[in-house]
Write a protein that holds these residues in place. Structure first.
Motif, PDB file in Angstrom:
ATOM      1  N   CYS A  93       0.826  -1.074   0.038  1.00  0.00           N
ATOM      2  CA  CYS A  93       0.255  -0.030  -0.351  1.00  0.00           C
ATOM      3  C   CYS A  93       0.551   1.601  -0.489  1.00  0.00           C
ATOM      4  CB  CYS A  93      -0.956  -0.276   1.011  1.00  0.00           C
ATOM      5  SG  CYS A  93      -2.351  -1.542   1.709  1.00  0.00           S
ATOM      6  N   ILE A  94       0.198   2.080  -0.590  1.00  0.00           N
ATOM      7  CA  ILE A  94       0.894   3.922  -0.272  1.00  0.00           C
ATOM      8  C   ILE A  94      -0.454   4.411   0.053  1.00  0.00           C
ATOM      9  CG2 ILE A  94       0.421   4.039  -2.914  1.00  0.00           C
ATOM     10  CD1 ILE A  94       3.257   5.031  -2.569  1.00  0.00           C
ATOM     11  N   LEU A  95      -0.184   5.850   0.599  1.00  0.00           N
ATOM     12  CA  LEU A  95      -0.798   7.107   1.360  1.00  0.00           C
ATOM     13  C   LEU A  95      -0.450   7.817   0.581  1.00  0.00           C
ATOM     14  CD1 LEU A  95      -1.173   6.303   4.753  1.00  0.00           C
ATOM     15  CD2 LEU A  95      -2.583   5.243   3.020  1.00  0.00           C
ATOM     16  N   GLY A  96      -1.497   9.045  -0.081  1.00  0.00           N
ATOM     17  CA  GLY A  96      -1.347  10.150  -0.514  1.00  0.00           C
ATOM     18  C   GLY A  96      -0.924  10.871   0.520  1.00  0.00           C
ATOM     19  N   CYS A  97      -0.171  12.365   0.459  1.00  0.00           N
ATOM     20  CA  CYS A  97       0.427  13.187   1.321  1.00  0.00           C
ATOM     21  C   CYS A  97      -0.088  13.944   1.570  1.00  0.00           C
ATOM     22  CB  CYS A  97       1.596  14.324   0.063  1.00  0.00           C
ATOM     23  SG  CYS A  97       3.133  13.165  -0.060  1.00  0.00           S
ATOM     24  N   GLN A  98      -1.750  14.142   1.000  1.00  0.00           N
ATOM     25  CA  GLN A  98      -2.304  15.408   1.174  1.00  0.00           C
ATOM     26  C   GLN A  98      -3.267  15.045   2.139  1.00  0.00           C
ATOM     27  OE1 GLN A  98      -1.465  15.574  -1.479  1.00  0.00           O
ATOM     28  NE2 GLN A  98      -0.651  16.978  -1.923  1.00  0.00           N
ATOM     29  N   GLY A  99      -4.288  15.173   2.946  1.00  0.00           N
ATOM     30  CA  GLY A  99      -4.682  14.291   4.101  1.00  0.00           C
ATOM     31  C   GLY A  99      -6.318  15.669   4.497  1.00  0.00           C
ATOM     32  N   PHE A 100      -6.882  14.871   4.936  1.00  0.00           N
ATOM     33  CA  PHE A 100      -8.357  15.855   4.827  1.00  0.00           C
ATOM     34  C   PHE A 100      -8.749  15.778   6.657  1.00  0.00           C
ATOM     35  CE2 PHE A 100      -8.233  14.977   0.765  1.00  0.00           C
ATOM     36  CZ  PHE A 100      -7.691  15.639  -0.418  1.00  0.00           C
ATOM     37  N   ASN A 101      -9.155  16.787   6.824  1.00  0.00           N
ATOM     38  CA  ASN A 101      -9.947  16.826   8.420  1.00  0.00           C
ATOM     39  C   ASN A 101     -11.340  17.515   8.720  1.00  0.00           C
ATOM     40  OD1 ASN A 101      -8.811  19.498   8.770  1.00  0.00           O
ATOM     41  ND2 ASN A 101      -7.140  18.694  10.443  1.00  0.00           N
ATOM     42  N   ALA A 102     -11.257  18.335   7.146  1.00  0.00           N
ATOM     43  CA  ALA A 102     -12.974  18.745   7.130  1.00  0.00           C
ATOM     44  C   ALA A 102     -13.132  18.507   5.748  1.00  0.00           C
ATOM     45  CB  ALA A 102     -12.681  19.998   7.448  1.00  0.00           C
ATOM     46  N   GLY A 103     -14.387  19.094   5.182  1.00  0.00           N
ATOM     47  CA  GLY A 103     -14.980  19.829   3.649  1.00  0.00           C
ATOM     48  C   GLY A 103     -15.087  18.371   2.821  1.00  0.00           C
ATOM     49  N   ARG A 104     -15.553  18.375   1.864  1.00  0.00           N
ATOM     50  CA  ARG A 104     -16.103  18.098   0.897  1.00  0.00           C
ATOM     51  C   ARG A 104     -14.608  18.295  -0.138  1.00  0.00           C
ATOM     52  NH1 ARG A 104     -21.969  19.858  -0.615  1.00  0.00           N
ATOM     53  NH2 ARG A 104     -22.744  19.474   1.486  1.00  0.00           N
ATOM     54  N   HIS A 105     -14.091  16.556  -0.448  1.00  0.00           N
ATOM     55  CA  HIS A 105     -13.044  16.674  -1.834  1.00  0.00           C
ATOM     56  C   HIS A 105     -13.326  15.363  -2.833  1.00  0.00           C
ATOM     57  CE1 HIS A 105     -10.772  19.081   1.895  1.00  0.00           C
ATOM     58  NE2 HIS A 105     -11.646  18.099   2.094  1.00  0.00           N
TER      59      HIS A 105
ATOM     60  N   ASP B 125     -16.765  13.104   1.587  1.00  0.00           N
ATOM     61  CA  ASP B 125     -17.293  14.360   2.951  1.00  0.00           C
ATOM     62  C   ASP B 125     -17.216  14.086   4.334  1.00  0.00           C
ATOM     63  OD1 ASP B 125     -19.056  16.391   3.950  1.00  0.00           O
ATOM     64  OD2 ASP B 125     -20.839  16.436   2.583  1.00  0.00           O
ATOM     65  N   TYR B 126     -15.980  14.881   5.050  1.00  0.00           N
ATOM     66  CA  TYR B 126     -15.637  14.071   6.096  1.00  0.00           C
ATOM     67  C   TYR B 126     -16.016  14.392   7.378  1.00  0.00           C
ATOM     68  CZ  TYR B 126     -12.284  13.839  10.238  1.00  0.00           C
ATOM     69  OH  TYR B 126     -11.588  13.833  10.744  1.00  0.00           O
ATOM     70  N   GLU B 127     -17.586  15.534   7.104  1.00  0.00           N
ATOM     71  CA  GLU B 127     -18.553  16.287   8.345  1.00  0.00           C
ATOM     72  C   GLU B 127     -19.495  14.952   8.135  1.00  0.00           C
ATOM     73  OE1 GLU B 127     -15.976  19.814   8.011  1.00  0.00           O
ATOM     74  OE2 GLU B 127     -17.213  18.235   6.659  1.00  0.00           O
ATOM     75  N   ALA B 128     -20.038  14.797   6.630  1.00  0.00           N
ATOM     76  CA  ALA B 128     -21.759  13.763   6.638  1.00  0.00           C
ATOM     77  C   ALA B 128     -20.576  12.112   6.624  1.00  0.00           C
ATOM     78  CB  ALA B 128     -21.636  14.078   5.569  1.00  0.00           C
ATOM     79  N   GLY B 129     -19.944  11.881   6.786  1.00  0.00           N
ATOM     80  CA  GLY B 129     -18.497  10.861   7.095  1.00  0.00           C
ATOM     81  C   GLY B 129     -19.817   9.888   6.399  1.00  0.00           C
TER      82      GLY B 129
END
Length: 465
Positions: free
Chosen positions: A338-350, A419-423
């Motif tokens: 596996c490999i992960l992305g550099c950018q992470g998110f803790n809010a918003g829609r992406h 959608d982070y807030e909506a999970g």
């Protein structure tokens, strides 16, 4: 000693010649001289056969200590009296009732002249108390100056911090206004899309009702025609034999029956003629909405399994048979490829897209930042991973247990929506613009969520720019 000063004369007579202080528990010895009981006892400790007076040297063959109660009373009275009134600002020695004129540098206490000659301070360095005061004042003033400079520096830091905080607060306010404006624009866009889609659905409802009414009218007309034919034939069957056989050939002539069978059925409702296994139609509005949240991502080489090789721009990763020598670190997957992305998110829609290539064993999705990196991991929501993938010819959502996914064609580009807030985590066939799978709402617990790619043998993934 000044004989004209009766106070000093009295103090001298009331003092022990051994400790130079007022008598403590005074006793008289064989020659009549008086001493403190403790002082004369210490003086005679090493004498065994004869005992000499420390003052007159008269000797005795045995110790003879007689309490001098009268002298003890006088001493008590002398202690209560101030034999010498101190001048303004002066203090007297509590033991000798003398002015404190010296400062013992070793014990760091003021002493009188009598204390200076006592055993306790005789070997200590002492300076006049005024000199000691000046020296201490200089030290205190130097320390005060240091504290003032420190205070000025702290004051400057305080003002700089207040300015920095004010600048940050202004930036936060600007960002807040921008967020409010973006949300309003997004709400307007969503409302516009809602009106557009609802309008289309309303037209579709109307078309369905119109077609249904037309079809029902045609069916009723056909039913009426068939009913009339049934009535006609039933009446024919009730006629007498001779009359029944007349013109029967016209009624049951093969050409007429064939014509009735070949008549087209009434037009059916829209969509009913479609094959249920036919591919779904593209949803252009859905694609346009997702592209509003498009992200440009790169992959983190510090998390890549040793068999995964990154391109120079960190957007493309491929599987290789040989393990590459890479530094081991807590972030790197050592067993799962596996490999992960550099950018992470803790809010918003992406939203982002991954070109999955031709591999037959792979998974794409998102993972919590705390996901286990060492040892073989299970790709499922219970361990903080939400993904879809391919195993052989079967596509599946990696739920627990896995959920098979029916696709009309092999997806080449997978779109991932978060959608982070909506999970919510959802997946789309980006080329055909159709949904693939959506996970039920969950909670990420405030933790960062990162893009995740898992590659099997022969796989090659590319993040869309």
């Amino acid at each position: 000693m000044d004989e004209d000063n009766p106070a000093e004369s009295f103090q001298d007579e009331a003092s022990c010649s051994l400790c130079l202080g007022f008598f403590q528990d005074p006793v008289s010895i064989h020659c009549g001289h008086n001493f403190c009981r403790a002082c004369i006892t210490r003086c005679w400790e090493e004498q065994e056969e004869t005992f000499s007076c420390p003052r007159c040297k008269a000797t005795a063959t045995q110790r003879n200590l007689r309490p001098n109660r009268e002298l003890a009373k006088i001493i008590e009275i002398a202690k209560r009296l101030s034999l010498r009134a101190p001048s303004a600002g002066e203090r007297l020695c509590e033991r000798h009732r003398e002015v404190l004129k010296l400062f013992c540098e070793e014990d760091q206490v003021p002493i009188c002249l009598v204390c200076r000659e006592s055993h306790a301070h005789r070997l200590h360095a002492a300076v006049p108390i005024e000199e000691a005061v000046e020296e201490q004042k200089e030290k205190i003033q130097a320390h005060v100056q240091i504290l003032k400079e420190k205070k000025e520096k702290l004051q400057g830091l305080k003002e700089a911090e207040e300015g920095k905080s004010l600048e940050f607060l202004e930036k936060v306010q600007q960002e807040r206004q921008k967020v409010v404006l973006d949300i309003k624009e997004l709400q307007q866009f969503v409302e516009q899309q809602e009106r557009l889609l609802l309008g289309r659905l309303e037209k579709l409802d109307q078309e369905i009702v119109r077609r249904k009414e037309e079809n029902l009218a045609k069916l009723l007309e056909e039913i009426s025609s068939v009913s009339e034919q049934i009535r006609e034939l039933e009446e024919k069957c009730q006629q007498p034999p001779c009359e029944f056989l007349q013109k029967t050939g016209n009624v049951v002539h093969p050409s007429r029956l064939e014509n009735e069978k070949s008549q087209q059925a009434p037009e059916i409702l829209p969509g009913a003629e479609e094959n249920p296994a036919s591919p779904p139609q593209k949803n252009t509005a859905l694609k346009e909405t997702l592209m509003q949240f498009r992200e440009s991502l790169t992959l983190d080489p510090d998390t890549a399994h040793p068999r995964l090789v990154l391109s120079e721009d960190h957007r493309c990763v491929r599987w290789e048979e040989a393990r590459h020598p890479v530094p081991d670190n807590p972030k790197r997957f050592d067993s799962s490829r596996c490999i992960l992305g550099c950018q992470g998110f803790n809010a918003g829609r992406h939203y982002w897209e991954v070109e999955v290539g031709d591999g037959e064993a792979w998974a794409v999705g998102v993972a919590k930042e705390s996901v286990e990196r060492k040892g073989r991991i299970s790709v499922k929501p219970e361990v903080g991973i939400w993904a879809v993938g391919q195993c052989g010819a079967q596509y599946q959502a990696l739920t627990s247990p896995t959920s098979p996914i029916t696709l009309h064609s092999a997806p080449k580009v997978i779109g991932i929506y978060l959608d982070y807030e909506a999970g919510r985590v959802a997946f789309f066939d980006a080329n055909n613009e159709v949904p693939i799978f959506a996970y039920p709402p969950t909670s990420f617990g405030g933790e960062r969520v990162l893009p995740l790619l898992c590659l099997g043998r022969g796989c090659r993934f590319t993040l869309s720019p």
